[in-house]
Write an enzyme that holds these catalytic residues in place. Structure first.
Site, PDB file in Angstrom:
ATOM      1  N   HIS A   1     -88.417 -50.710 -22.306  1.00 24.21           N
ATOM      2  CA  HIS A   1     -88.851 -51.866 -22.078  1.00 24.21           C
ATOM      3  C   HIS A   1     -89.998 -52.742 -21.077  1.00 24.21           C
ATOM      4  O   HIS A   1     -89.892 -53.802 -21.397  1.00 24.21           O
ATOM      5  CB  HIS A   1     -87.896 -52.647 -22.796  1.00 24.21           C
ATOM      6  CG  HIS A   1     -87.382 -52.492 -24.352  1.00 24.21           C
ATOM      7  ND1 HIS A   1     -86.357 -51.637 -24.194  1.00 24.21           N
ATOM      8  CD2 HIS A   1     -87.217 -53.068 -25.424  1.00 24.21           C
ATOM      9  CE1 HIS A   1     -86.015 -51.476 -24.971  1.00 24.21           C
ATOM     10  NE2 HIS A   1     -86.575 -51.997 -26.127  1.00 24.21           N
TER      11      HIS A   1
ATOM     12  N   GLU B   1     -93.029 -52.575 -37.064  1.00 22.72           N
ATOM     13  CA  GLU B   1     -94.816 -52.508 -36.355  1.00 22.72           C
ATOM     14  C   GLU B   1     -95.715 -51.650 -37.204  1.00 22.72           C
ATOM     15  O   GLU B   1     -96.768 -52.483 -37.438  1.00 22.72           O
ATOM     16  CB  GLU B   1     -94.234 -52.075 -34.760  1.00 22.72           C
ATOM     17  CG  GLU B   1     -93.555 -53.316 -34.480  1.00 22.72           C
ATOM     18  CD  GLU B   1     -92.217 -53.561 -34.348  1.00 22.72           C
ATOM     19  OE1 GLU B   1     -91.418 -53.719 -33.542  1.00 22.72           O
ATOM     20  OE2 GLU B   1     -91.598 -52.394 -35.198  1.00 22.72           O
TER      21      GLU B   1
END
Length: 374
Positions: A173, A104
Site C-alpha cells: 500500500h 476496481e
C-alpha cells in the site's frame, strides 16, 4: 448500519472549512516580516487543507457540468474514505455520486465506457495501489482508444486517489505510481503538492478531453496551505504540463513533485542559513513534463538534484536526468545530476525501517552538499 446512515445524513452541510485570516493579522505584517523574515499572506488569502481544496474542486465541477459524476468505493454515503467527497452525495444524489462494489476492474471499466459515451467521470481509487486491479482499463482502454480510433472516440476521464507512501501500511500500500503511468502515451499524469495545486489541477483534469491520472498523497490531505484570491475563483485552473518555481535560488536546483516538494522547501530553508540558495521546482505534472522549466533553472544554478518518493530504477528523476543530458542544459551543469529516491526495496512495515526507506530532509541536505562539494 441504519444508525450510521442516519448520522451521516445529519452531518454539517457541504462547505470547505476555511480559516479566513483576520484583518488585524496583516496590520503589523510588514513589521513582523521585516523583523523575523516571515511571509504573511495577503488579506484576501485563506488557509485551506488539500482535502477541502479537492472537495471544493469536485463540488464546483459537478455544479458546472451535468456530465461530470464521481464513482468509487465509499465515495457517497460514507463521504469518501478520506472525506474528499464530504457532502457531495447529499447535494447531488445517487446519479452523480455513486458508491461501487469493491471491484476496481469493474467500476473503472464502467467509468471508461461512460467517458466514451460522452460523460465525464471522476473515478476514485481508495489508493492507487488498488489501481493495479484495473490497470488494463486505464492503459488499454482509456489511454489508447483515442489513438486507435484515429481521434474519433475521446475518453475524458479522471482517475484519482492517494498515491505513494502513507504511514504504517507496508509494501502493498506504499508504492508511487508516477513512473508507471507517466510511461504510457495517451495519459496525462498530474501530481499536486499544495491546496492550490490540488484544486487547480483537478479542475483542469476534469475539463480535459483526455484521460488524466491524478496522483494525490494521503499524508497531505490534512495539511493547510495558503489559497490565493485567484485560486478561490470557480474559474481557476492550473494548466496541465506547467511546473512552478516554489522558491528562487542561485546555487542548485531541486526538482520534485507531491509531498517531497515540502521536503525540498524545508531543505532550502535549512541551507539558506548556511549561505546556500536552493531553487525548488514543483513539477505538478509528470506527463507531459515541463522540462523547459528545469532547463531554465539549470542555466542559472548549474547544478541539479531530483527528489521523489518512488524507486530509483526507471523513475521520474531518471527521466528528468536523461532529458537534461540529451538537451542543451547539459552543457551548463558543473557537476553530475544526482537523484534522491526511496530505497530499492518494498516498503517495510516497521516505523524505523519505513523512515529509512523514504527520502528525508537530511538525505536531501547531504546530496546538496555532495554536489556542491561543501
Amino acid at each position: 448500519m441504519a444508525v450510521v446512515v442516519a448520522v451521516l445524513r445529519h452531518l454539517a452541510p457541504l462547505g470547505p472549512r476555511l480559516t479566513r485570516i483576520p484583518p488585524h493579522a496583516c496590520a503589523g505584517g510588514r513589521l513582523l516580516q521585516h523583523r523575523r523574515g516571515l511571509h504573511l499572506s495577503s488579506p484576501a488569502a485563506i488557509q485551506v487543507t488539500v482535502r477541502d481544496a479537492l472537495n471544493q474542486a469536485l463540488d464546483e465541477e459537478l455544479e458546472r457540468d451535468e456530465r461530470v459524476f464521481l464513482l468509487g468505493e465509499e465515495v457517497a454515503q460514507y463521504d469518501g474514505a478520506y472525506k474528499i467527497s464530504r457532502g457531495l452525495w447529499k447535494k447531488y444524489g445517487d446519479k452523480r455520486v455513486i458508491d461501487t462494489p469493491i471491484s476496481e476492474m469493474g467500476f473503472a471499466g464502467i467509468a471508461v465506457g461512460a467517458a466514451m459515451a460522452g460523460l465525464r467521470p471522476v473515478c476514485e481509487f481508495m489508493t492507487f495501489n488498488f489501481s493495479m486491479q484495473a490497470i488494463d482499463q486505464v492503459i488499454n482502454s482509456a489511454a489508447k482508444t483515442c489513438y486507435m480510433s484515429a481521434g474519433l472516440i475521446g475518453v475524458p476521464i479522471v482517475f484519482r486517489g492517494p498515491n505513494g507512501a502513507s504511514a504504517g501500511v507496508a509494501a502493498q500500500h506504499s508504492q508511487c505510481f508516477a513512473a508507471w503511468y507517466g510511461h504510457c502515451p495517451g495519459l496525462k499524469v498530474v501530481s499536486p503538492w499544495s491546496a492550490e495545486d490540488a484544486k487547480g489541477l483537478l479542475k483542469a483534469a476534469i475539463r480535459d478531453d483526455n484521460p488524466v491520472v491524478m496522483l494525490e498523497n494521503e499524508l497531505l490531505y490534512g495539511v493547510p496551505f495558503e489559497l490565493s484570491e485567484q485560486a478561490q475563483s470557480k474559474d481557476f485552473i492550473i494548466p496541465i504540463g506547467k511546473a512552478k518555481i516554489e522558491r528562487q535560488g542561485t546555487h542548485i536546483t531541486l526538482v520534485s513533485h507531491s509531498r517531497l516538494v515540502g521536503h525540498c522547501m524545508e531543505t532550502a530553508s535549512v541551507l539558506a542559513k548556511e549561505g546556500v540558495e536552493c531553487e525548488v521546482i514543483n513539477m505538478r505534472t509528470i506527463r507531459p513534463m515541463d522540462i523547459e522549466a528545469v532547463e531554465a533553472s539549470i542555466v542559472k544554478t548549474n547544478h541539479l538534484i531530483t527528489v521523489e518518493g518512488g524507486w530509483p530504477q526507471f523513475g521520474v528523476g531518471a527521466e528528468i536526468c536523461a532529458r537534461i543530458m540529451e538537451g542543451p542544459a547539459f552543457n551548463y551543469l558543473d557537476a553530475p545530476a544526482v537523484r534522491v529516491t526511496s530505497t530499492d526495496v518494498p516498503m517495510p512495515y516497521a516505523k524505523n525501517l519505513e523512515d529509512n526507506s523514504m527520502p528525508q530532509v537530511k538525505d536531501i541536505i547531504f546530496a546538496v552538499k555532495k554536489v556542491l562539494n561543501i
